[in-house]
Design a protein around this motif. Structure first.
Motif, short mmCIF file in Angstrom:
data_model
loop_
_atom_site.label_atom_id
_atom_site.label_comp_id
_atom_site.label_asym_id
_atom_site.label_seq_id
_atom_site.Cartn_x
_atom_site.Cartn_y
_atom_site.Cartn_z
N LEU A 111 0.97 -1.48 0.21
CA LEU A 111 -0.22 0.06 -0.25
C LEU A 111 0.89 1.41 0.02
O LEU A 111 0.46 1.77 -0.47
CB LEU A 111 -1.09 0.19 0.90
N ASN A 112 1.42 1.25 0.61
CA ASN A 112 2.88 2.11 0.35
C ASN A 112 3.90 2.24 -0.80
O ASN A 112 4.49 1.93 -1.20
CB ASN A 112 3.62 2.25 1.18
N PRO A 113 3.47 3.53 -1.61
CA PRO A 113 4.82 3.60 -2.79
C PRO A 113 5.93 3.08 -2.61
O PRO A 113 6.90 2.75 -3.05
CB PRO A 113 3.79 4.76 -4.10
N GLU A 138 -6.14 -5.98 0.03
CA GLU A 138 -8.17 -6.15 0.21
C GLU A 138 -8.81 -6.15 -1.06
O GLU A 138 -9.84 -6.18 -1.97
CB GLU A 138 -8.75 -4.96 0.92
N ASP A 139 -7.88 -5.23 -2.46
CA ASP A 139 -8.41 -5.31 -3.20
C ASP A 139 -7.48 -5.82 -4.44
O ASP A 139 -6.52 -4.19 -5.00
CB ASP A 139 -8.50 -3.61 -4.25
N ILE A 140 -6.50 -6.78 -4.87
CA ILE A 140 -5.00 -6.71 -5.38
C ILE A 140 -5.42 -6.41 -6.69
O ILE A 140 -5.89 -6.45 -7.54
CB ILE A 140 -4.80 -8.74 -5.01
N ARG A 161 -9.82 -6.27 7.27
CA ARG A 161 -10.64 -6.88 6.32
C ARG A 161 -10.29 -8.67 5.72
O ARG A 161 -9.93 -8.40 4.65
CB ARG A 161 -11.71 -6.57 5.32
N LYS A 162 -10.14 -9.60 6.73
CA LYS A 162 -9.27 -10.18 6.46
C LYS A 162 -9.78 -11.72 5.70
O LYS A 162 -9.18 -12.12 4.63
CB LYS A 162 -8.76 -11.12 7.89
N VAL A 166 -8.66 -13.51 1.70
CA VAL A 166 -8.70 -14.53 1.52
C VAL A 166 -9.55 -14.40 0.44
O VAL A 166 -8.62 -15.03 -0.68
CB VAL A 166 -9.05 -15.20 2.66
N GLU A 167 -9.98 -13.99 -0.31
CA GLU A 167 -11.06 -13.60 -1.30
C GLU A 167 -10.30 -13.58 -2.13
O GLU A 167 -10.04 -14.01 -3.23
CB GLU A 167 -12.11 -13.11 -0.99
N GLU A 168 -10.13 -12.54 -2.46
CA GLU A 168 -8.52 -12.07 -3.34
C GLU A 168 -7.30 -12.58 -3.37
O GLU A 168 -7.23 -12.94 -4.51
CB GLU A 168 -8.11 -10.63 -2.38
N MET A 169 -7.05 -13.38 -2.32
CA MET A 169 -5.61 -14.53 -3.00
C MET A 169 -6.27 -14.92 -3.89
O MET A 169 -5.51 -15.94 -4.88
CB MET A 169 -5.06 -14.72 -1.56
#
Ligand SMILES: C[S@@+](CC[C@H](N)C(=O)[O-])C[C@H]1O[C@@H](n2cnc3c(N)ncnc32)[C@H](O)[C@@H]1O
Length: 203
Positions: A111-113, A138-140, A161-162, A166-169
């Motif tokens: 998240l950190n550029p 959370e939004d890969i 939002r763990k 997991v859904e995103e992975m």
């Protein structure tokens, strides 16, 4: 938005700032005092191979802030595509890139550029290419079914939002893909004063 959703959104924003501040500090001044293991002593404690730590750039090793060793079970093979979620200063991505060789690839997401730039510079100094995307776990920021393996080290515990992570992975994994993560779980319910403290959550 409900009051509870409002409260969570503002806590999440504070937490994001604290995460950015804390991990930038580990990257910029790894000799400072932190109340979590970091750097080479942490990597050795978690069983990282000394030869790999010797080969990796000092900047990536000294700023390592993981909580375990996701490489132990990742079983990377030449040619695979690896996603390193929360790639930090890049040590795990660099080790993964050696695992998949020149025919494979490693994509970091952070998240950190500033951390993305550091990780890419550390990887480039070893002669390996690692691409890092600014984004949230959370939004890969990757297409569906695009990676063979997801690794992550000490990052998912930082999310509010763990389940979403997991859904995103699973969304970005190819069929038959693998996940190898090391993270922190608590066996008991933490007090609200701990949960609401961004400094404690961020570390
Ligand atoms: C514990 S460190 C990662 C350790 C890293 N694997 C290494 O080799 O040192 C945490 C990193 O996760 C990133 N991070 C925290 N929350 C994130 C989120 N929601 N999405 C993506 N990256 C996140 C932070 O910016 C920080 O660089």
């Amino acid at each position: 938005m409900s009051n509870a959703a409002d409260a969570q959104a503002s806590l999440e924003a504070v937490l994001k700032d604290e995460i950015i501040r804390m991990y930038e500090e580990v990257a910029d001044d790894p000799t400072a005092e932190f109340h979590f293991y970091h750097g080479r002593p942490a990597a050795e404690l978690f069983g990282y191979d000394s030869d790999l730590l010797d080969r990796a750039p000092d900047g990536a090793v000294n700023s390592f802030a993981g909580v375990g060793n996701p490489h132990e079970r990742a079983d990377l093979k030449a040619g695979e595509t690896v996603l390193d979620l929360g790639s930090g200063a890049g040590l795990d991505s660099i080790i993964a890139s050696w695992g998949v060789g020149s025919t494979g690839s490693v994509v970091g997401v952070d998240l950190n550029p500033t951390m993305c730039l550091k990780a890419q510079a550390h990887a480039a100094s070893t002669g390996t290419a690692m691409e890092c995307h600014e984004g949230r776990m959370e939004d890969i920021p990757l297409p569906d079914a695009s990676v063979d393996v997801v690794i992550s080290n000490g990052v998912i515990n930082l999310s509010f939002r763990k389940r979403r992570v997991v859904e995103e992975m699973f969304r970005v994994l190819k069929p038959g893909g693998r996940i190898s993560i090391t993270d922190i779980v608590s066996g008991k319910q933490l007090s609200q004063s701990i949960v609401n403290d961004p400094k404690l959550w961020a570390s």
